[in-house]
Design a protein around this motif. Structure first.
Motif, mmCIF file in Angstrom:
data_model
loop_
_atom_site.group_PDB
_atom_site.id
_atom_site.type_symbol
_atom_site.label_atom_id
_atom_site.label_comp_id
_atom_site.label_asym_id
_atom_site.label_seq_id
_atom_site.Cartn_x
_atom_site.Cartn_y
_atom_site.Cartn_z
ATOM 1 N N PRO A 2 -17.930 18.840 51.814
ATOM 2 C CA PRO A 2 -16.840 19.812 51.828
ATOM 3 C C PRO A 2 -17.028 20.420 53.248
ATOM 4 C CG PRO A 2 -19.216 20.922 50.404
ATOM 5 C CD PRO A 2 -19.363 19.100 50.950
ATOM 6 N N ASN A 3 -16.018 20.837 53.893
ATOM 7 C CA ASN A 3 -15.244 20.871 55.078
ATOM 8 C C ASN A 3 -15.931 21.988 55.512
ATOM 9 O OD1 ASN A 3 -13.950 22.043 57.838
ATOM 10 N ND2 ASN A 3 -12.076 21.472 56.922
ATOM 11 N N ILE A 4 -16.871 21.237 56.813
ATOM 12 C CA ILE A 4 -18.326 21.916 57.253
ATOM 13 C C ILE A 4 -17.404 23.728 58.593
ATOM 14 C CG2 ILE A 4 -20.337 22.189 58.706
ATOM 15 C CD1 ILE A 4 -20.776 20.310 55.811
ATOM 16 N N PHE A 5 -16.150 22.837 58.871
ATOM 17 C CA PHE A 5 -16.201 23.977 60.036
ATOM 18 C C PHE A 5 -14.984 25.119 59.663
ATOM 19 C CE2 PHE A 5 -12.000 25.561 61.871
ATOM 20 C CZ PHE A 5 -12.825 25.877 63.415
ATOM 21 N N VAL A 6 -14.882 25.262 57.727
ATOM 22 C CA VAL A 6 -14.163 26.249 57.712
ATOM 23 C C VAL A 6 -15.750 26.455 56.746
ATOM 24 C CG1 VAL A 6 -12.866 26.769 55.535
ATOM 25 C CG2 VAL A 6 -12.056 25.016 56.528
ATOM 26 N N GLN A 7 -16.108 26.281 56.665
ATOM 27 C CA GLN A 7 -17.410 26.645 55.487
ATOM 28 C C GLN A 7 -18.146 27.573 56.918
ATOM 29 O OE1 GLN A 7 -16.853 26.118 52.399
ATOM 30 N NE2 GLN A 7 -19.313 26.041 51.999
ATOM 31 N N TYR A 8 -18.561 26.893 57.838
ATOM 32 C CA TYR A 8 -19.216 28.061 58.409
ATOM 33 C C TYR A 8 -18.623 28.851 59.399
ATOM 34 C CZ TYR A 8 -21.138 28.682 63.363
ATOM 35 O OH TYR A 8 -21.917 29.181 64.338
ATOM 36 N N TRP A 9 -17.134 28.535 58.962
ATOM 37 C CA TRP A 9 -16.619 30.047 60.299
ATOM 38 C C TRP A 9 -15.645 30.809 58.904
ATOM 39 C CZ3 TRP A 9 -17.038 32.132 64.396
ATOM 40 C CH2 TRP A 9 -17.289 31.316 65.726
ATOM 41 N N SER A 10 -15.811 31.119 57.510
ATOM 42 C CA SER A 10 -15.923 31.206 56.829
ATOM 43 C C SER A 10 -17.005 32.817 55.863
ATOM 44 C CB SER A 10 -15.066 30.951 55.181
ATOM 45 O OG SER A 10 -15.799 30.305 55.193
ATOM 46 N N MET A 11 -18.131 31.223 55.962
ATOM 47 C CA MET A 11 -19.481 32.930 56.231
ATOM 48 C C MET A 11 -19.436 33.727 57.493
ATOM 49 S SD MET A 11 -21.844 33.411 54.203
ATOM 50 C CE MET A 11 -23.416 34.230 54.468
ATOM 51 N N ARG A 12 -19.705 33.107 58.287
ATOM 52 C CA ARG A 12 -19.800 33.988 59.215
ATOM 53 C C ARG A 12 -18.373 35.402 59.410
ATOM 54 N NH1 ARG A 12 -22.527 31.267 59.157
ATOM 55 N NH2 ARG A 12 -24.090 29.851 60.319
ATOM 56 N N SER A 19 -20.755 43.774 58.509
ATOM 57 C CA SER A 19 -21.643 44.098 59.519
ATOM 58 C C SER A 19 -21.225 45.150 59.244
ATOM 59 C CB SER A 19 -22.615 43.671 60.190
ATOM 60 O OG SER A 19 -23.836 41.917 59.531
ATOM 61 N N LEU A 20 -19.914 45.156 60.414
ATOM 62 C CA LEU A 20 -19.228 46.473 61.157
ATOM 63 C C LEU A 20 -18.998 47.360 60.191
ATOM 64 C CD1 LEU A 20 -16.522 44.722 63.115
ATOM 65 C CD2 LEU A 20 -18.553 45.246 63.660
ATOM 66 N N ILE A 21 -18.629 47.129 58.704
ATOM 67 C CA ILE A 21 -18.144 48.491 57.762
ATOM 68 C C ILE A 21 -19.620 49.743 58.013
ATOM 69 C CG2 ILE A 21 -17.986 48.983 55.747
ATOM 70 C CD1 ILE A 21 -15.349 48.017 56.591
ATOM 71 N N PRO A 22 -21.079 49.626 58.296
ATOM 72 C CA PRO A 22 -22.078 50.078 58.103
ATOM 73 C C PRO A 22 -21.902 51.100 59.163
ATOM 74 C CG PRO A 22 -22.736 48.317 57.000
ATOM 75 C CD PRO A 22 -21.445 48.039 57.351
ATOM 76 N N LEU A 23 -21.058 50.307 60.432
ATOM 77 C CA LEU A 23 -21.604 50.779 61.806
ATOM 78 C C LEU A 23 -20.387 51.336 62.347
ATOM 79 C CD1 LEU A 23 -22.408 47.222 63.398
ATOM 80 C CD2 LEU A 23 -24.027 49.256 63.649
ATOM 81 N N LEU A 24 -19.761 51.602 62.267
ATOM 82 C CA LEU A 24 -18.522 51.946 61.239
ATOM 83 C C LEU A 24 -18.397 53.738 60.868
ATOM 84 C CD1 LEU A 24 -15.343 52.813 61.946
ATOM 85 C CD2 LEU A 24 -15.009 51.929 60.038
ATOM 86 N N ALA A 25 -19.248 53.267 59.319
ATOM 87 C CA ALA A 25 -20.340 54.521 58.997
ATOM 88 C C ALA A 25 -20.306 55.935 59.644
ATOM 89 C CB ALA A 25 -20.376 53.864 57.273
ATOM 90 N N LEU A 26 -21.560 54.883 60.110
ATOM 91 C CA LEU A 26 -22.088 55.485 61.023
ATOM 92 C C LEU A 26 -22.167 56.032 62.130
ATOM 93 C CD1 LEU A 26 -25.538 52.882 61.185
ATOM 94 C CD2 LEU A 26 -25.421 55.128 60.166
ATOM 95 N N LEU A 52 -8.093 46.709 56.590
ATOM 96 C CA LEU A 52 -7.773 45.328 55.999
ATOM 97 C C LEU A 52 -9.040 44.931 56.315
ATOM 98 C CD1 LEU A 52 -5.294 45.201 58.457
ATOM 99 C CD2 LEU A 52 -5.001 45.497 56.147
ATOM 100 N N VAL A 53 -10.378 45.652 56.331
ATOM 101 C CA VAL A 53 -11.080 44.713 56.557
ATOM 102 C C VAL A 53 -11.674 44.459 54.947
ATOM 103 C CG1 VAL A 53 -13.921 45.201 57.110
ATOM 104 C CG2 VAL A 53 -11.973 45.420 58.970
#
Length: 143
Positions: A2-12, A19-26, A52-53
């Protein structure tokens, strides 16, 4: 492999946006408890674009899954090159893609028209039996 670059960044992207959604809710709960939720221009601007998130997270997760699954259909048993469908013609593939994209485009247009129509609708005052004789009050947001 598999393309490691795509795997790495899509996971990130998927994890960080998740992680941003709960912070926005708080942040919203904090503003609500201080009774400043409706007057915080920064929060309202961020919350508007946060719609859009989930779509970005979903797409990143899909890319992660599909890219990581290739080039194996069954790990160690069958390669992608061996997993084709000779009964599916190129024309039927294109027709199904055009129909799916057409449906999504039509749904997108309907969504934009409905959102624009409801966003431009003026706020209405809900009738209140107790204050019928005192005249109009300030508009109340109703969802």
């Amino acid at each position: 492999i598999p393309n490691i670059f795509v795997q790495y960044w899509s996971m990130r992207v998927m994890a960080y946006l998740g992680s941003l959604i709960p912070l926005l809710a708080l942040w919203g709960v904090w503003l609500w408890r201080r009774q400043r939720l409706d007057s915080s221009k920064a929060f309202l601007a961020v919350a508007t674009w946060a719609v859009l998130v989930p779509f970005a997270m979903n797409t990143a997760g899909w890319v992660l899954t599909e890219n990581g699954r290739q080039p194996w259909i069954v790990q160690g048993l069958q390669l992608t090159a061996d997993a084709n469908s000779p009964s599916v013609s190129t024309a039927s593939l294109w027709i199904s893609l055009v129909v799916v994209y057409g449906l999504y485009a039509a749904l997108g247009v309907v969504w934009i028209v409905l959102m624009t129509r409801f966003a431009r609708r003026p706020l209405t005052q809900e009738p209140d039996d107790e204050d019928a004789d005192t005249g109009p009050r300030t508009p109340v947001l109703t969802y």
